[in-house]
Design a protein around this motif. Sequence first.
Motif, short mmCIF file in Angstrom:
data_model
loop_
_atom_site.label_atom_id
_atom_site.label_comp_id
_atom_site.label_asym_id
_atom_site.label_seq_id
_atom_site.Cartn_x
_atom_site.Cartn_y
_atom_site.Cartn_z
N PRO A 88 64.17 10.94 33.84
CA PRO A 88 65.43 11.56 34.27
C PRO A 88 65.37 13.08 34.21
O PRO A 88 66.01 13.77 35.02
CB PRO A 88 66.46 11.03 33.26
CG PRO A 88 65.82 9.89 32.57
CD PRO A 88 64.35 10.02 32.71
N ALA A 89 64.57 13.64 33.29
CA ALA A 89 64.49 15.09 33.16
C ALA A 89 63.96 15.75 34.43
O ALA A 89 64.26 16.92 34.71
CB ALA A 89 63.60 15.46 31.97
N SER A 112 56.52 23.47 32.70
CA SER A 112 55.73 23.43 31.46
C SER A 112 54.65 22.35 31.53
O SER A 112 54.65 21.49 32.42
CB SER A 112 56.66 23.14 30.28
OG SER A 112 57.12 21.80 30.37
N GLY A 113 53.75 22.37 30.54
CA GLY A 113 52.68 21.37 30.48
C GLY A 113 53.24 19.95 30.38
O GLY A 113 52.73 19.02 31.02
N GLY A 114 54.30 19.79 29.59
CA GLY A 114 54.91 18.47 29.44
C GLY A 114 55.54 18.01 30.74
O GLY A 114 55.43 16.83 31.12
N GLN A 115 56.19 18.94 31.45
CA GLN A 115 56.79 18.60 32.74
C GLN A 115 55.71 18.25 33.75
O GLN A 115 55.86 17.32 34.56
CB GLN A 115 57.66 19.76 33.23
CG GLN A 115 58.91 19.94 32.38
CD GLN A 115 59.64 21.25 32.66
OE1 GLN A 115 59.04 22.24 33.09
NE2 GLN A 115 60.94 21.27 32.40
N GLN A 116 54.59 18.98 33.70
CA GLN A 116 53.47 18.67 34.60
C GLN A 116 52.93 17.26 34.32
O GLN A 116 52.58 16.53 35.25
CB GLN A 116 52.33 19.68 34.43
CG GLN A 116 52.64 21.03 35.05
CD GLN A 116 51.46 21.98 34.99
OE1 GLN A 116 50.36 21.61 34.58
NE2 GLN A 116 51.71 23.21 35.39
N ALA A 166 53.32 19.63 22.84
CA ALA A 166 54.01 19.76 21.56
C ALA A 166 54.50 18.38 21.10
O ALA A 166 54.78 17.51 21.92
CB ALA A 166 55.19 20.71 21.72
N PRO A 167 54.60 18.17 19.77
CA PRO A 167 54.95 16.84 19.23
C PRO A 167 56.19 16.20 19.86
O PRO A 167 56.17 15.00 20.17
CB PRO A 167 55.17 17.12 17.75
CG PRO A 167 54.28 18.29 17.46
CD PRO A 167 54.29 19.14 18.71
N LEU A 168 57.24 16.97 20.07
CA LEU A 168 58.46 16.39 20.65
C LEU A 168 58.22 15.91 22.09
O LEU A 168 58.76 14.88 22.51
CB LEU A 168 59.61 17.41 20.65
CG LEU A 168 60.36 17.53 19.33
CD1 LEU A 168 61.44 18.61 19.44
CD2 LEU A 168 60.99 16.19 18.93
N GLU A 208 56.28 12.66 22.07
CA GLU A 208 57.18 11.51 21.85
C GLU A 208 57.84 11.09 23.14
O GLU A 208 57.97 9.90 23.44
CB GLU A 208 58.26 11.87 20.82
CG GLU A 208 57.79 11.74 19.39
CD GLU A 208 58.90 12.14 18.41
OE1 GLU A 208 60.08 11.89 18.73
OE2 GLU A 208 58.55 12.72 17.38
N GLU A 209 58.29 12.08 23.92
CA GLU A 209 58.97 11.80 25.18
C GLU A 209 58.01 11.10 26.15
O GLU A 209 58.39 10.13 26.83
CB GLU A 209 59.46 13.13 25.76
CG GLU A 209 60.55 13.00 26.79
CD GLU A 209 60.97 14.38 27.29
OE1 GLU A 209 60.82 15.38 26.54
OE2 GLU A 209 61.43 14.44 28.44
#
Length: 230
Positions: free
Chosen positions: A120-121, A134-138, A164-166, A169-170
């Motif tokens: 959803p993000a 960001s790397g997480g979004q990528q 990053a840890p959070l 988790e996502e």
Amino acid sequence: MLVVEELSVVYGGIQAVRGASLTAKPGEITSIIGRNGSGKSSLVSGIAGLVGATATSVRLDDVELSRTPAWSRARNGISLVPEDRRVFSSLTVLENLQMAATGSKSQQAASLDMVFDIFPAMREFPARHGNQISGGQQQMVAIARALMRRPRILILDEPSLGLAPLVVEEVFRAIRRISEAGQGVLLIEQNAPAALAISANAYAMSLGELRPLGQSARTLTENELMELYL
Ligand SMILES: Nc1ncnc2c1ncn2[C@@H]1O[C@H](COP(=O)(O)OP(=O)(O)O)[C@@H](O)[C@H]1O
Ligand SMILES: [Mg+2]
């Protein structure tokens, strides 16, 4: 079901994968854990046909793919998200997803709805370019793009690497949702506890050799794991 029998990868004189055999079932997460350099990426690149490999068999739902090129394996349902993600920076997030869409217009629209439900993000940044997130979004976009192909087996090569840890988790929550929706997942991870916690089945890779960890894997402590696969 993905079945791999006796797959080997040799680079020059170095044997990176030594006769690895595994199965990964639909609707389940199968994980492969192991240290850096143990041969995990070489194994999944061999499964996807992206590096030269020899194998007795690589088959998906009884279709033999071991002698077919990478594009044919992709078309037959093997979808690999590589370690380096390869989100296109000159395209928007939405364009990255659309380029992978298959089927009719309505099937493509349904696939887009499906990946936005899983992540959803991503609804917050569909118009950003690949280099503006960001790397997480990528990582989310890379996984979503692989899902747009409606694979039979989704292979994720260290999706938590460098996050990053959070965010990790996502990403793991998303992988679990993907599996609960019926998708077969082959998950490569150095983060053994996190991977085993969501896996139905697991293997450990060490020095190019793959060993099944069995049903007890979930309850092993990190020290026990180290002893098992190092
Ligand atoms: N393209 C390549 N050419 C030569 N050696 C490679 C290549 N890719 C990986 N290797 C070597 O193969 C071994 C396994 O690497 P890799 O499959 O990347 O392991 P992992 O993904 O578990 O970190 C390592 O020793 C690595 O240096
Ligand atoms: Mg690797």
